[in-house]
Design a protein around this motif. Structure first.
Motif, PDB file in Angstrom:
ATOM      1  N   VAL A  28       0.833  -1.199   0.000  1.00  0.00           N
ATOM      2  CA  VAL A  28       0.000   0.000   0.000  1.00  0.00           C
ATOM      3  C   VAL A  28       0.870   1.252   0.000  1.00  0.00           C
ATOM      4  CG1 VAL A  28      -1.750   1.301   1.266  1.00  0.00           C
ATOM      5  CG2 VAL A  28      -1.901  -1.182   1.147  1.00  0.00           C
ATOM      6  N   SER A  45      -0.653   3.069  -3.072  1.00  0.00           N
ATOM      7  CA  SER A  45      -1.500   2.249  -3.937  1.00  0.00           C
ATOM      8  C   SER A  45      -2.780   1.837  -3.218  1.00  0.00           C
ATOM      9  CB  SER A  45      -0.753   0.982  -4.365  1.00  0.00           C
ATOM     10  OG  SER A  45       0.416   1.303  -5.057  1.00  0.00           O
ATOM     11  N   ARG A  46      -3.760   1.433  -4.006  1.00  0.00           N
ATOM     12  CA  ARG A  46      -5.012   0.876  -3.497  1.00  0.00           C
ATOM     13  C   ARG A  46      -4.997  -0.612  -3.808  1.00  0.00           C
ATOM     14  NH1 ARG A  46      -8.860   3.404  -6.608  1.00  0.00           N
ATOM     15  NH2 ARG A  46      -8.905   5.101  -5.126  1.00  0.00           N
ATOM     16  N   LEU A  47      -5.352  -1.420  -2.834  1.00  0.00           N
ATOM     17  CA  LEU A  47      -5.362  -2.871  -3.003  1.00  0.00           C
ATOM     18  C   LEU A  47      -6.776  -3.407  -2.943  1.00  0.00           C
ATOM     19  CD1 LEU A  47      -2.321  -3.398  -0.880  1.00  0.00           C
ATOM     20  CD2 LEU A  47      -2.792  -4.980  -2.683  1.00  0.00           C
ATOM     21  N   SER A  48      -7.071  -4.340  -3.837  1.00  0.00           N
ATOM     22  CA  SER A  48      -8.323  -5.089  -3.791  1.00  0.00           C
ATOM     23  C   SER A  48      -7.945  -6.555  -3.902  1.00  0.00           C
ATOM     24  CB  SER A  48      -9.223  -4.725  -4.968  1.00  0.00           C
ATOM     25  OG  SER A  48      -9.455  -3.346  -5.019  1.00  0.00           O
ATOM     26  N   ASP A  78      -3.691  -0.864  -7.625  1.00  0.00           N
ATOM     27  CA  ASP A  78      -3.870   0.340  -8.439  1.00  0.00           C
ATOM     28  C   ASP A  78      -3.034   1.470  -7.845  1.00  0.00           C
ATOM     29  OD1 ASP A  78      -5.846  -0.685 -10.200  1.00  0.00           O
ATOM     30  OD2 ASP A  78      -7.362  -0.412  -8.638  1.00  0.00           O
ATOM     31  N   VAL A  80      -2.284   5.074  -6.767  1.00  0.00           N
ATOM     32  CA  VAL A  80      -3.207   6.159  -6.432  1.00  0.00           C
ATOM     33  C   VAL A  80      -2.497   7.505  -6.461  1.00  0.00           C
ATOM     34  CG1 VAL A  80      -4.701   7.092  -4.623  1.00  0.00           C
ATOM     35  CG2 VAL A  80      -4.647   4.652  -5.042  1.00  0.00           C
TER      36      VAL A  80
END
Length: 130
Positions: A28, A45-48, A78, A80
Motif C-alpha cells: 500500500v 496504492s489501493r489494493l483489492s 492500483d 493512487v
C-alpha cells in the motif's frame, strides 16, 4: 472424512499465505525513492483482493481418495498517488484521470489553495516583522 478436511485446510492455508505475501502495508505504501536532486517519492496504492475455496467428494466412498477441490485468489494493485517530499515540504501528487465534475475539481484544488494561503500568510508575517 478427516483426510478431506486436511486437504481442504491445506489448500486454504496455502492460498491465504500467498495472499498475505501480496497484501501487506509495504504494498500500500511503497518503499521511498530518492532522486539525485534530493526529492523523495513515496508511492501509494489501493489494493483489492478476493479469495475462494471449495471441494467435494465424488463417488460413494468418502475415504478422501475421491476428493477434489480448488482455491483461487486474486489481488489488484492500483497506483493512487505519490507523496513528494522536497525541502521538508510534503505534497500529494495524484495518479488519476483528471476530475470531471465541479466538486471533484474543487476538492483537487484544495491543496493548491492551502499552499497559496500559507505562502501569503508567510509573506505577510515577513513584512510586518520588519
Amino acid at each position: 472424512m478427516e483426510n478431506k478436511k486436511t486437504n481442504l485446510s491445506e489448500m486454504m492455508e496455502t492460498a491465504m499465505s500467498k495472499v498475505r505475501e501480496m497484501v501487506s502495508s509495504d504494498t500500500v505504501i511503497g518503499q521511498p525513492i530518492t532522486t539525485p536532486d534530493g526529492v523523495t517519492l513515496v508511492p501509494v496504492s489501493r489494493l483489492s483482493f478476493g479469495f475462494s475455496c471449495g471441494g467435494s467428494d465424488f463417488g460413494k466412498v468418502t475415504d478422501g481418495k475421491n476428493f477434489a477441490g480448488g482455491t483461487a485468489a486474486g489481488v489488484k494493485v492500483d497506483p493512487v498517488a505519490f507523496l513528494v517530499v522536497k525541502d521538508g515540504v510534503t505534497r500529494v501528487m495524484p495518479v488519476a484521470i483528471p476530475a470531471m465534475g465541479t466538486a471533484d475539481r474543487v476538492i483537487e484544488m484544495i491543496p493548491q489553495v492551502m499552499d497559496r494561503v500559507e505562502s501569503f500568510i508567510d509573506k505577510k508575517k515577513e513584512t510586518t516583522e520588519f
